[in-house]
Design a protein around this motif. Structure first.
Motif, PDB file in Angstrom:
ATOM      1  N   TRP A  17       0.753  -1.193  -0.043  1.00 46.00           N
ATOM      2  CA  TRP A  17      -0.156   0.085   0.020  1.00 46.00           C
ATOM      3  C   TRP A  17       0.784   1.148   0.159  1.00 46.00           C
ATOM      4  O   TRP A  17       0.693   2.180  -0.711  1.00 46.00           O
ATOM      5  CB  TRP A  17      -0.824   0.034   1.238  1.00 46.00           C
ATOM      6  N   LEU A  18       1.949   1.312   0.896  1.00 50.25           N
ATOM      7  CA  LEU A  18       2.807   2.230   0.705  1.00 50.25           C
ATOM      8  C   LEU A  18       3.608   2.461  -0.367  1.00 50.25           C
ATOM      9  O   LEU A  18       3.589   3.728  -0.887  1.00 50.25           O
ATOM     10  CB  LEU A  18       3.803   2.318   2.151  1.00 50.25           C
ATOM     11  N   ALA A  67       1.249   4.478  -2.885  1.00 50.29           N
ATOM     12  CA  ALA A  67       1.037   5.664  -2.765  1.00 50.29           C
ATOM     13  C   ALA A  67       2.230   6.403  -3.145  1.00 50.29           C
ATOM     14  O   ALA A  67       2.004   7.380  -3.690  1.00 50.29           O
ATOM     15  CB  ALA A  67       0.695   5.999  -1.188  1.00 50.29           C
ATOM     16  N   ARG A  78      -3.805   9.628  -1.829  1.00 40.44           N
ATOM     17  CA  ARG A  78      -4.471   9.710  -0.591  1.00 40.44           C
ATOM     18  C   ARG A  78      -5.524   8.754  -0.133  1.00 40.44           C
ATOM     19  O   ARG A  78      -5.768   8.108   0.632  1.00 40.44           O
ATOM     20  CB  ARG A  78      -4.809  11.114  -0.160  1.00 40.44           C
ATOM     21  N   LEU A 114      -4.088   5.464   0.617  1.00 39.45           N
ATOM     22  CA  LEU A 114      -3.810   5.027   2.110  1.00 39.45           C
ATOM     23  C   LEU A 114      -4.915   5.330   2.640  1.00 39.45           C
ATOM     24  O   LEU A 114      -4.995   4.494   3.863  1.00 39.45           O
ATOM     25  CB  LEU A 114      -2.804   6.304   2.424  1.00 39.45           C
ATOM     26  N   GLY A 115      -5.926   5.953   2.607  1.00 39.93           N
ATOM     27  CA  GLY A 115      -7.354   5.970   3.261  1.00 39.93           C
ATOM     28  C   GLY A 115      -7.904   4.499   3.057  1.00 39.93           C
ATOM     29  O   GLY A 115      -8.595   4.071   4.131  1.00 39.93           O
ATOM     30  N   LEU A 121       0.934   1.620   8.597  1.00 40.14           N
ATOM     31  CA  LEU A 121       0.135   2.402   7.553  1.00 40.14           C
ATOM     32  C   LEU A 121      -0.111   3.890   8.104  1.00 40.14           C
ATOM     33  O   LEU A 121       0.032   4.799   7.516  1.00 40.14           O
ATOM     34  CB  LEU A 121      -1.096   1.861   7.218  1.00 40.14           C
ATOM     35  N   TYR A 168       1.460   7.276   6.329  1.00 39.08           N
ATOM     36  CA  TYR A 168       0.398   8.227   5.944  1.00 39.08           C
ATOM     37  C   TYR A 168       0.796   9.949   6.451  1.00 39.08           C
ATOM     38  O   TYR A 168       0.746  10.730   6.042  1.00 39.08           O
ATOM     39  CB  TYR A 168      -0.930   7.883   6.336  1.00 39.08           C
ATOM     40  N   GLU A 197       1.970  13.406   4.848  1.00 36.76           N
ATOM     41  CA  GLU A 197       1.324  14.823   5.167  1.00 36.76           C
ATOM     42  C   GLU A 197       2.229  15.794   5.720  1.00 36.76           C
ATOM     43  O   GLU A 197       2.247  16.820   5.694  1.00 36.76           O
ATOM     44  CB  GLU A 197       0.103  14.567   5.997  1.00 36.76           C
ATOM     45  N   CYS A 227      -2.668  16.036   9.483  1.00 37.27           N
ATOM     46  CA  CYS A 227      -1.727  15.073  10.387  1.00 37.27           C
ATOM     47  C   CYS A 227      -2.303  15.067  11.738  1.00 37.27           C
ATOM     48  O   CYS A 227      -2.429  13.801  12.288  1.00 37.27           O
ATOM     49  CB  CYS A 227      -0.466  15.797  10.669  1.00 37.27           C
ATOM     50  N   LEU A 229      -5.307  12.587  11.331  1.00 34.81           N
ATOM     51  CA  LEU A 229      -4.554  11.186  11.186  1.00 34.81           C
ATOM     52  C   LEU A 229      -4.293  10.812  12.488  1.00 34.81           C
ATOM     53  O   LEU A 229      -4.483   9.501  13.084  1.00 34.81           O
ATOM     54  CB  LEU A 229      -3.567  10.951  10.298  1.00 34.81           C
TER      55      LEU A 229
END
Length: 666
Positions: free
Chosen positions: A394-395, A398, A411, A414-415, A426, A430, A434, A443, A446
């Motif tokens: 996933w990272l 992104a 975004r 990652l969401g 994760l 994320y 940011e 931030c 999150l």
């Protein structure tokens, strides 16, 4: 022309052989020599024996022999055998001083001749000239220190004379030159002949540093084992393993270590040693190790241990196959099935990574059909067996979208990942994204989601508060810390409290810091909290800081009187004493010295698991002068010490009556 003609006439003509056929009887050179020996009719008589009847004839004989020897030496000074014969002849006449002079002259000619030194020293020893022999040996080892024969004979002579200290001193001088291994063994055997085990151990310590071979470490350990110092032997093996590290591992060391532990009936240790070595030594260099491990498991192991041996053997076979042909995907599949059934996740991943690194060399479908299944099996293993949710994927996805300058899609990815499989990695990734984009409001949101997911994560609370501190919102940071310490369950509460206290100190809010310490002390009375509180008061930098610090120590001492862990109370008093030594007066120093406990040795009864007596155990206890319950015991102890002192004084004052009578008579 005439001279030339005359010269030609003087040259004899070579006779021509008319018959070149071989002779009927062939004669060899060996036959010619044998016949000459047989026909030797004339025998030389031996020289007549000369009988010397008086001193004058003896002196004439000596003069002639000396002249002969001197002539031989004068003809060729470098022939050392002439010097030695001359000196030995003088020695046979008991002319030791002359023989000594000849040896000295010979040494001036060739001082590097080993035989010359040996003959010289042997002459002195034969004639019981011990000090002269010592002098010669000393000169020899000084001149030629790399000739081991000199050292051996010198130490042997001293030992035969009973001069053990002198022999040891010669050995020590020899060891300074770092000689070969046999010399060290001779020194060790010398010490063992006189039961000096500790000295021998010291020599071994130096020996393994000068000659750091595996066999020498093993000899050292076996020496300790032979003399029943099993703990020392184990320590030597452990030091050897640490000394050689993983770069220079040798199977002989581990086999010897394992056999030692096997003799001590430490079977679990043996198994750990074998497995550690087999995991790190290349398979082609560990045949003997594997063989000994198999024998051990057959003798002492259970079914599981024997199965491990079989699996290890099969792993070795598969390793050889894939090494011979890295593109043999069938061998990789068999290898992977084996490690999946027996090994841990990290090992399985390592083998998968090695397998997928072997990309087919040709762009043909028949080559790729087998290879693609490696990836499929790898993904299935991570999803089904290792429960892997692919946070890294996933990272990476992104980051790929960001490189394509498509921030909304990054975004969204990652969401989605946080919604489907929320994980610490994760959230951290994320938030880091940011932060790099300077989107501080995002931030904050999150961090709020992160803390809803994992409220016990102290690191997240601290990072959130640090973010607000950097942004200059001190009240929000303080509120976050308050929420954090109010959580019912935290993974690292001590780190969180320390961070909160450091935050207030940085803001120079000393009253709030004191309140924090008081609140923390309501939860725990740990000695480190009290010491940290006192050090804070000392570092506050105000006039009343010393009195405040001393007051904290007073409170801590009162609070910890009922503490079961007396070592913590001793730690507090030692910290207090260090403070008073640096900042206190004589009165305060005397007071803290009176508070220090007395360390005494006690015994207590032990009980086994079944309730039976297991003997007695000695331990150390502390008696604090402030404890009123211990005052009778302290008084009794003081009276016992006073009685012992009086007994010693009385014994010293007693005088021998016989001695008094002698003195009165005199």
């Amino acid at each position: 022309m005439a001279s030339t003609a005359a010269g030609k006439q003087r040259i004899p003509k070579v006779a021509k052989v008319k018959n070149k056929a071989p002779a009927e009887v062939q004669i060899t050179a060996e036959q010619l020599l044998r016949e000459a020996k047989e026909r030797e009719l004339e025998l030389l008589p031996p020289p007549p024996q000369q009988k010397i009847t008086d001193v004058e004839e003896l002196n004439d004989y000596k003069l002639r022999k000396r002249k002969t020897f001197e002539d031989n030496i004068r003809k060729n000074r470098t022939v050392i055998s002439n010097w030695i014969k001359y000196a030995q002849w003088e020695e046979s006449l008991k002319e030791i001083q002359r023989a000594r002079s000849i040896y000295e002259r010979a040494l001036d000619v060739d001082y590097r001749n080993v035989t010359l030194w040996l003959k010289y020293a042997e002459m002195e020893m034969k004639n019981r000239q011990v000090n002269h022999a010592r002098n010669i040996w000393d000169r020899a080892i000084t001149t030629l220190p790399r000739v081991n024969q000199f050292w051996y004979k010198y130490t042997y002579m001293e030992e035969m004379l009973g001069n053990v200290a002198g022999s040891r001193q010669v050995f020590e001088r020899w060891m300074e030159w770092q000689p070969e291994e046999q010399a060290w063994h001779s020194y060790i055997n010398f010490e063992l002949r006189y039961k000096e085990v500790d000295r021998a151990r010291t020599i071994y310590e130096r020996f393994v540093i000068v000659h750091p071979d595996v066999k020498n470490w093993i000899k050292y350990a076996r020496f300790e084992e032979k003399h029943s110092y099993f703990a020392h032997a184990r320590k030597v093996y452990e030091r050897a393993v640490e000394f050689f590290g993983e770069e220079h591992m040798d199977e002989h060391l581990y086999v010897a270590f394992a056999k030692f532990e096997e003799n001590q009936k430490e079977f679990e240790r043996v198994r750990v040693i074998y497995k550690y070595a087999l995991d790190r030594i290349p398979k082609q260099d560990a045949q003997n190790l594997f063989k000994n491990y198999t024998i051990f498991e057959k003798k002492f192991g259970d079914r599981r241990g024997i199965e491990d041996i079989i699996v290890s053997k099969r792993r070795f076979q598969y390793e050889e196959e894939v090494k011979a042909n890295p593109h043999n995907y069938d061998a990789w599949f068999d290898y992977l099935r084996l490690v999946e059934s027996d090994a841990d996740a990290e090992t399985v991943r390592e083998v998968y990574e090695r397998a997928i690194a072997n990309v087919p060399p040709l762009q043909e479908k028949r080559h790729w059909k087998r290879y693609i299944y490696l990836w499929i099996n790898y993904a299935l293993y991570e999803e089904l067996e290792a429960k892997f949710t692919f946070a890294k994927i996933w990272l990476l996805y992104a980051q790929f979208e960001i490189r394509q300058k498509n921030l909304p899609l990054a975004r969204r990815a990652l969401g989605t990942s946080i919604g489907k499989c929320p994980k610490n990695k994760l959230f951290k990734g994320y938030i880091e994204l940011e932060l790099q984009l300077r989107e501080f409001d995002r931030c904050r949101k999150l961090y709020e989601k992160f803390l809803e997911f994992a409220p016990e994560n102290c690191t997240s609370w601290i990072k959130f508060a640090e973010l607000e501190t950097i942004l200059g919102d001190i009240d929000r940071a303080r509120a976050i810390y308050e929420l954090a310490i109010g959580q019912p369950r935290l993974d690292m509460p001590e780190v969180l409290w320390k961070s909160y206290i450091d935050f207030e100190i940085e803001q120079e809010e000393y009253e709030k810091t004191r309140n924090l310490y008081r609140r923390l002390l309501q939860r725990t009375q740990h000695v480190k909290v009290w010491i940290s509180f006192a050090q804070f008061e000392l570092s506050a930098g105000r006039e009343e800081s010393l009195s405040r610090c001393r007051q904290i120590y007073e409170e801590a001492n009162k609070a910890m009187r009922n503490c079961e862990e007396k070592e913590e109370r001793v730690m507090l008093l030692e910290s207090w004493r260090s403070f008073e030594e640096e900042f206190g007066t004589e009165t305060t120093k005397e007071r803290i010295d009176k508070l220090m406990p007395e360390k005494i040795k006690k015994r207590r009864k032990l009980q086994a698991e079944d309730g039976s007596d297991a003997g007695w155990e000695e331990y150390y206890d502390y008696i604090f002068p402030e404890d009123t319950a211990n005052q009778p015991n302290l008084k009794l102890l003081a009276m016992a010490k006073l009685w012992k002192k009086q007994q010693q004084e009385n014994e010293a004052a007693e005088v021998d009556p016989d001695k008094d009578i002698d003195e009165s008579q005199s």
